[in-house]
Design a protein around this motif. Sequence first.
Motif, PDB file in Angstrom:
ATOM      1  N   LEU A 137       0.791  -0.999   0.200  1.00 13.04           N
ATOM      2  CA  LEU A 137       0.041  -0.480   0.145  1.00 13.04           C
ATOM      3  C   LEU A 137       1.012   1.059  -0.089  1.00 13.04           C
ATOM      4  CD1 LEU A 137      -2.690  -0.963   2.540  1.00 13.04           C
ATOM      5  CD2 LEU A 137      -3.021  -0.470  -0.410  1.00 13.04           C
ATOM      6  N   GLU A 138       1.769   1.776   1.072  1.00 15.34           N
ATOM      7  CA  GLU A 138       3.023   2.367   0.173  1.00 15.34           C
ATOM      8  C   GLU A 138       2.736   2.767  -0.691  1.00 15.34           C
ATOM      9  OE1 GLU A 138       5.754   2.124   3.697  1.00 15.34           O
ATOM     10  OE2 GLU A 138       4.570   1.694   4.921  1.00 15.34           O
ATOM     11  N   GLN A 139       3.824   1.341  -1.695  1.00 14.07           N
ATOM     12  CA  GLN A 139       3.788   1.731  -2.925  1.00 14.07           C
ATOM     13  C   GLN A 139       3.093   2.139  -4.008  1.00 14.07           C
ATOM     14  OE1 GLN A 139       4.691  -2.600  -4.469  1.00 14.07           O
ATOM     15  NE2 GLN A 139       6.896  -1.880  -2.852  1.00 14.07           N
ATOM     16  N   ALA A 140       2.000   1.742  -3.083  1.00 22.75           N
ATOM     17  CA  ALA A 140       1.044   2.783  -4.441  1.00 22.75           C
ATOM     18  C   ALA A 140       0.318   3.681  -3.736  1.00 22.75           C
ATOM     19  CB  ALA A 140      -1.056   1.614  -3.399  1.00 22.75           C
ATOM     20  N   ASP A 141       1.030   4.243  -2.384  1.00 25.33           N
ATOM     21  CA  ASP A 141       0.730   6.037  -2.251  1.00 25.33           C
ATOM     22  C   ASP A 141       1.697   6.551  -3.415  1.00 25.33           C
ATOM     23  OD1 ASP A 141      -1.480   5.926   0.323  1.00 25.33           O
ATOM     24  OD2 ASP A 141       0.330   5.368   1.118  1.00 25.33           O
ATOM     25  N   ALA A 142       2.556   5.876  -3.401  1.00 30.88           N
ATOM     26  CA  ALA A 142       3.991   6.559  -3.603  1.00 30.88           C
ATOM     27  C   ALA A 142       3.573   6.688  -5.491  1.00 30.88           C
ATOM     28  CB  ALA A 142       5.725   5.708  -3.719  1.00 30.88           C
ATOM     29  N   LEU A 143       2.611   5.978  -6.331  1.00 31.16           N
ATOM     30  CA  LEU A 143       2.286   5.267  -7.045  1.00 31.16           C
ATOM     31  C   LEU A 143       1.229   6.902  -7.584  1.00 31.16           C
ATOM     32  CD1 LEU A 143       2.098   1.915  -8.074  1.00 31.16           C
ATOM     33  CD2 LEU A 143       2.893   3.770  -9.614  1.00 31.16           C
ATOM     34  N   ALA A 144       0.304   6.590  -6.483  1.00 32.28           N
ATOM     35  CA  ALA A 144      -0.934   7.840  -6.550  1.00 32.28           C
ATOM     36  C   ALA A 144      -0.331   9.298  -6.459  1.00 32.28           C
ATOM     37  CB  ALA A 144      -1.601   7.952  -5.516  1.00 32.28           C
ATOM     38  N   SER A 145       0.675   9.474  -6.158  1.00 30.43           N
ATOM     39  CA  SER A 145       1.813  10.876  -5.576  1.00 30.43           C
ATOM     40  C   SER A 145       2.473  10.962  -6.939  1.00 30.43           C
ATOM     41  CB  SER A 145       2.591  10.437  -4.356  1.00 30.43           C
ATOM     42  OG  SER A 145       1.702  10.108  -3.188  1.00 30.43           O
ATOM     43  N   SER A 146       2.739  10.328  -7.219  1.00 36.33           N
ATOM     44  CA  SER A 146       3.562  10.529  -8.642  1.00 36.33           C
ATOM     45  C   SER A 146       2.277  10.252  -9.963  1.00 36.33           C
ATOM     46  CB  SER A 146       4.095   9.573  -9.238  1.00 36.33           C
ATOM     47  OG  SER A 146       5.562   9.627  -7.743  1.00 36.33           O
TER      48      SER A 146
ATOM     49  N   LEU B  40      -2.254   7.134 -11.874  1.00 30.63           N
ATOM     50  CA  LEU B  40      -3.513   6.191 -10.607  1.00 30.63           C
ATOM     51  C   LEU B  40      -3.370   5.231 -10.610  1.00 30.63           C
ATOM     52  CD1 LEU B  40      -5.179   9.945 -10.711  1.00 30.63           C
ATOM     53  CD2 LEU B  40      -3.706   8.955  -9.055  1.00 30.63           C
ATOM     54  N   VAL B  41      -3.960   4.611 -12.628  1.00 31.55           N
ATOM     55  CA  VAL B  41      -4.553   3.712 -12.574  1.00 31.55           C
ATOM     56  C   VAL B  41      -2.988   2.588 -12.371  1.00 31.55           C
ATOM     57  CG1 VAL B  41      -4.295   1.602 -14.810  1.00 31.55           C
ATOM     58  CG2 VAL B  41      -5.174   4.091 -14.430  1.00 31.55           C
ATOM     59  N   ALA B  42      -2.045   2.746 -11.991  1.00 30.70           N
ATOM     60  CA  ALA B  42      -1.263   2.078 -11.110  1.00 30.70           C
ATOM     61  C   ALA B  42      -1.369   1.320 -10.026  1.00 30.70           C
ATOM     62  CB  ALA B  42       0.571   2.044 -11.717  1.00 30.70           C
ATOM     63  N   ALA B  43      -1.245   3.056  -9.190  1.00 37.27           N
ATOM     64  CA  ALA B  43      -1.620   2.586  -8.216  1.00 37.27           C
ATOM     65  C   ALA B  43      -3.392   2.229  -7.393  1.00 37.27           C
ATOM     66  CB  ALA B  43      -1.968   4.656  -7.571  1.00 37.27           C
ATOM     67  N   THR B  44      -4.474   1.921  -8.172  1.00 37.96           N
ATOM     68  CA  THR B  44      -5.559   1.557  -8.062  1.00 37.96           C
ATOM     69  C   THR B  44      -5.524  -0.028  -8.171  1.00 37.96           C
ATOM     70  OG1 THR B  44      -6.835   3.071  -9.088  1.00 37.96           O
ATOM     71  CG2 THR B  44      -8.259   1.140  -8.796  1.00 37.96           C
TER      72      THR B  44
ATOM     73  N   PHE C  27     -11.052   4.587 -17.174  1.00 39.16           N
ATOM     74  CA  PHE C  27     -10.440   4.701 -15.195  1.00 39.16           C
ATOM     75  C   PHE C  27     -10.446   6.604 -15.341  1.00 39.16           C
ATOM     76  CE2 PHE C  27      -8.074   5.335 -11.317  1.00 39.16           C
ATOM     77  CZ  PHE C  27      -8.881   4.719 -10.187  1.00 39.16           C
ATOM     78  N   SER C  28     -11.471   6.988 -14.876  1.00 46.49           N
ATOM     79  CA  SER C  28     -11.077   8.491 -14.755  1.00 46.49           C
ATOM     80  C   SER C  28     -11.295   8.982 -12.909  1.00 46.49           C
ATOM     81  CB  SER C  28     -12.713   9.230 -15.201  1.00 46.49           C
ATOM     82  OG  SER C  28     -13.944   8.722 -14.105  1.00 46.49           O
ATOM     83  N   LYS C  29     -10.896   8.518 -11.724  1.00 43.98           N
ATOM     84  CA  LYS C  29     -10.745   8.645 -10.616  1.00 43.98           C
ATOM     85  C   LYS C  29      -9.465   9.318 -10.280  1.00 43.98           C
ATOM     86  CE  LYS C  29     -13.193   5.298  -8.597  1.00 43.98           C
ATOM     87  NZ  LYS C  29     -14.843   5.732  -7.957  1.00 43.98           N
ATOM     88  N   ASP C  30     -10.041  10.735 -10.213  1.00 43.58           N
ATOM     89  CA  ASP C  30      -9.192  11.964  -9.451  1.00 43.58           C
ATOM     90  C   ASP C  30      -7.416  11.660  -8.810  1.00 43.58           C
ATOM     91  OD1 ASP C  30     -10.484  12.368  -8.040  1.00 43.58           O
ATOM     92  OD2 ASP C  30     -11.002  14.458  -8.272  1.00 43.58           O
ATOM     93  N   SER C  31      -7.026  12.403  -8.631  1.00 41.44           N
ATOM     94  CA  SER C  31      -5.918  11.791  -7.293  1.00 41.44           C
ATOM     95  C   SER C  31      -6.625  11.536  -6.008  1.00 41.44           C
ATOM     96  CB  SER C  31      -5.124  12.257  -7.785  1.00 41.44           C
ATOM     97  OG  SER C  31      -3.766  12.133  -6.662  1.00 41.44           O
ATOM     98  N   PRO C  32      -7.088  12.659  -5.337  1.00 41.40           N
ATOM     99  CA  PRO C  32      -7.227  12.653  -4.821  1.00 41.40           C
ATOM    100  C   PRO C  32      -8.477  11.386  -3.809  1.00 41.40           C
ATOM    101  CG  PRO C  32      -7.801  15.133  -4.495  1.00 41.40           C
ATOM    102  CD  PRO C  32      -7.656  14.157  -5.833  1.00 41.40           C
ATOM    103  N   ALA C  33      -9.449  10.947  -5.121  1.00 40.03           N
ATOM    104  CA  ALA C  33     -10.166   9.626  -5.090  1.00 40.03           C
ATOM    105  C   ALA C  33      -9.371   8.258  -5.077  1.00 40.03           C
ATOM    106  CB  ALA C  33     -11.154   9.767  -6.457  1.00 40.03           C
TER     107      ALA C  33
END
Length: 119
Positions: free
Chosen positions: A6-15, A18-22, A95-101
Motif C-alpha cells: 500500500l505504501e507503493q500504491a501511495d507513492a504511485l498515486a503521489s506521482s 493513478l491506474v497503477a496505484a489503484t 478509469f477516471s478517478k482523480d488523485s484525491p479519490a
Amino acid sequence: TVLEVLEQADALASSAYLVAATVTAGGALETHLRHVCDRNGLLPGMKGHGTIEKYRGLLDEARLAGNEIISKGDAKQLTAWADDRNLAAHTPTQFSKDSPAVQLMIEAIRQFIVRTISP
C-alpha cells in the motif's frame, strides 16, 4: 507485507500514476483477503482463482452462517474497491478517478486491513 505494498500504491498515486496505484492497492487488498479467509478456514470452500469478489463471497457466507468476520457494509465497500481495481486493470483508458479519490481509496483500504488483522 501488504501494508508495504500500500505504501507503493501511495507513492504511485503521489506521482500521478493513478491506474497503477489503484491496481496495486487492489492487489494488496486481495492478498489481505486471502489471508483473512485462510486464517478463518474459508479457503476450502473456494472454487477457482481467488479474487476480491470471491473472497468477499466466502466472508459473506461466513457472516450468514453466524461468523461475522467483516460487516455487510465492509462487504459492499469491498465490491466498490474491486470494481475500481478491475476497471483500472482491464480498461485503464476508462478509469477516471482523480488523485484525491485514489488516495482516499488507498487510505480506506489501509484502515480496513488494520481493522481486520488478527492478533
